[in-house]
Write a protein that holds these residues in place. Structure first.
Motif, PDB file in Angstrom:
ATOM      1  N   LEU A   6       0.832  -1.188   0.000  1.00  0.00           N
ATOM      2  CA  LEU A   6       0.000   0.000   0.000  1.00  0.00           C
ATOM      3  C   LEU A   6       0.874   1.248   0.000  1.00  0.00           C
ATOM      4  O   LEU A   6       2.043   1.207   0.400  1.00  0.00           O
ATOM      5  N   TRP A  14      -3.950   4.876   5.522  1.00  0.00           N
ATOM      6  CA  TRP A  14      -3.657   3.593   4.881  1.00  0.00           C
ATOM      7  C   TRP A  14      -3.482   2.474   5.914  1.00  0.00           C
ATOM      8  O   TRP A  14      -3.859   1.325   5.662  1.00  0.00           O
ATOM      9  N   SER A  18      -5.782  -0.841   5.798  1.00  0.00           N
ATOM     10  CA  SER A  18      -5.165  -2.172   5.740  1.00  0.00           C
ATOM     11  C   SER A  18      -5.725  -3.078   6.833  1.00  0.00           C
ATOM     12  O   SER A  18      -6.020  -4.261   6.589  1.00  0.00           O
ATOM     13  N   LEU A 106      -5.927   0.683  -6.513  1.00  0.00           N
ATOM     14  CA  LEU A 106      -5.967  -0.335  -5.471  1.00  0.00           C
ATOM     15  C   LEU A 106      -7.226  -1.157  -5.700  1.00  0.00           C
ATOM     16  O   LEU A 106      -8.331  -0.608  -5.822  1.00  0.00           O
ATOM     17  N   ILE A 467      -5.658   5.551  -6.348  1.00  0.00           N
ATOM     18  CA  ILE A 467      -4.751   5.859  -5.242  1.00  0.00           C
ATOM     19  C   ILE A 467      -4.412   7.339  -5.192  1.00  0.00           C
ATOM     20  O   ILE A 467      -4.362   7.936  -4.107  1.00  0.00           O
TER      21      ILE A 467
END
Length: 487
Positions: A6, A14, A18, A106, A467
């Motif tokens: 990432l 982030w 995650s 992503l 992103i």
């Protein structure tokens, strides 16, 4: 190039995204992700409340020196749509989402990504944990079961909220600020058919239509994506001259998803197998003349099966079922006069068709801005169900968020957006069921705005997050909170 790494910034956002991706959270099963947030709140000695509907509100004190500013709510939903491709082994109740970076996007490995609305949840949590963010008192609102009918928001105890300004982070077009959303209305209709024994000269086959894009039944309804329920019913109706009987029909997964796969179990004359294959190819060629490029993976599966039903519908009931699917409306019905033609005012999604053991269940849903405009469409759908002998329940009913282009909060957000993007902000309404409509009906004094990074393909296995839009989205949230802290 594909990678599982990432981006590094914004780090807090982030990191939370995650962690959220590791936690299964289909609609109705948000307990684990809610507990993740509760533990964060406890670790910072923050007050929180879980209401009777399962919604979570975390109360965050103002940054030092900004205690006199009005409280602001930041609102997101915890659940995600659970859809995968047929070749993907994935249990949404137990398995983490497998994140992957492909180019500037992503995405997930053949499943929905959960950026809808996980990226908003991650941003709210980043506000909580990133001490560089200046903010007034906050009420972080995390609702449940948004994707199945906004049930969490409908059950929210609004007495637990003091904020009169709210930032919703559940829209998906960076550079656009949303000031209104559609309401929703939905039906589930059922009927039993009398089954009859199978002709022993016929053999069971599975016919599956797959490879369509599917997608969000609100924001993508104007794209004219193929609906697998409608297309399969069309194909079967056109082939009523062949010898066959219907045992099962399965299509669609949820009221807010355009059906991307549908299948039937049929008993056919094996001598006509070649004709079936030829006509499938003919149908494919015809549909590709008008379906969008997103549906270019359209394909058939056709094979004999052993574990089929021992009974089928009569020919007349078979034709009745196919006629029902054919005449039920689907797609955009009217468009906005105020915005470009991609803003739909009224739409309908024929979401689910399920025939098993002689019992038929159909789900269809409407989206609207003006409830008065739904009357004719409701009458049409209810009349169709009545004519076909269906018992009907209303399973969705939530209000729209009427657009307010002159909202003070929207005006401030637009100024900040222009500073960050260098372009005038686009103020829009969205043909999707944000929880803003429900929450403003519970708190009419609430001034609301919504924005988010760019997400494409929501509610489908092609869901992807751009992103490059995440960092400016985060900066905009930070800047807006900082301004609201001093006003």
């Amino acid at each position: 190039m594909k990678s599982s790494a990432l981006p590094d910034t914004p780090a807090h956002l982030w990191q939370h995204f995650s962690e959220i991706a590791k936690i299964p959270r289909p609609s109705g099963k948000e307990q684990a992700v809610r507990e993740y947030i509760v533990e964060l709140a406890k670790s910072r000695n923050l007050d929180y409340v879980i209401d009777a509907a399962g919604n979570l509100i975390v109360y965050v004190p103002a940054s030092p020196g900004y205690e006199n500013a009005q409280t602001v709510a930041i609102q997101n939903h915890l659940d995600m749509v659970a859809v995968k491709t047929e070749d993907k082994e994935h249990n949404f109740d137990t398995d983490p989402i497998e994140l992957q970076v492909i180019g500037r996007w992503l995405t997930a490995d053949r499943t929905t990504l959960g950026a809808d609305n996980g990226i908003g949840v991650a941003a709210a949590l980043a506000v909580l944990t990133d001490t560089t963010t200046v903010h007034p008192r906050l009420e972080l609102v995390f609702t449940v079961e948004e994707e199945t009918g906004l049930y969490g928001a409908q059950g929210l105890d609004a007495s637990k909220l003091s904020a009169t300004r709210m930032i919703n982070l559940d829209t998906e077009d960076w550079g656009e600020i949303f000031v209104g959303c559609a309401g929703g209305y939905g039906y589930e209709a059922v009927r039993d058919f009398r089954s009859e024994p199978v002709d022993p000269t016929l053999k069971p086959y599975l016919i599956k239509l797959k490879g369509l894009a599917g997608g969000h039944s609100g924001v993508q309804i104007h794209e004219q994506l193929g609906n697998a329920n409608k297309l399969l019913a069309e194909f079967l109706t056109e082939n009523s001259d062949l010898i066959w009987a219907l045992a099962e029909f399965k299509g669609g997964v949820a009221h807010n998803v355009i059906a991307r796969v549908a299948s039937v179990v049929v008993y056919i004359d094996p001598a006509q197998e070649g004709k079936w294959r030829f006509r499938m190819e003919q149908a494919t060629q015809r549909w590709r003349t008008f379906l969008p490029d997103a549906d270019n993976q359209l394909a058939w599966q056709f094979k004999s099966v052993d574990d089929a039903s021992s009974s089928v519908l009569s020919a007349s009931d078979r034709d009745l079922l196919l006629s029902l699917v054919s005449v039920l409306p689907h797609g955009a019905q009217t468009y906005s006069f105020a915005q470009p033609a991609d803003l739909v005012n009224l739409s309908c999604n024929l979401a689910v068709v399920n025939l098993q053991a002689g019992e038929l269940k159909v789900q269809t849903s409407l989206r609207f801005f003006n409830e008065h405009e739904t009357i004719g469409l409701k009458n049409k759908i209810e009349s169709v169900f009545k004519l076909f002998g269906m018992d009907v329940d209303i399973v969705l009913d939530y209000p729209s968020w009427n657009p307010d282009f002159n909202s003070p909060l929207v005006g401030r957000t637009a100024i900040i957006s222009q500073k960050i993007t260098g372009k005038p902000a686009k103020l829009r309404a969205i043909h999707a069921g944000l929880e803003c409509g429900i929450l403003t009906s519970k708190k009419p004094d609430m001034d609301v705005v919504s924005f988010g990074p760019t997400i494409l393909g929501a509610h489908s296995p092609t869901e992807r997050l751009e992103i490059a839009t995440v960092e400016p989205f985060w900066k905009m949230l930070q800047a807006l909170l900082a301004e609201l802290a001093v006003v």
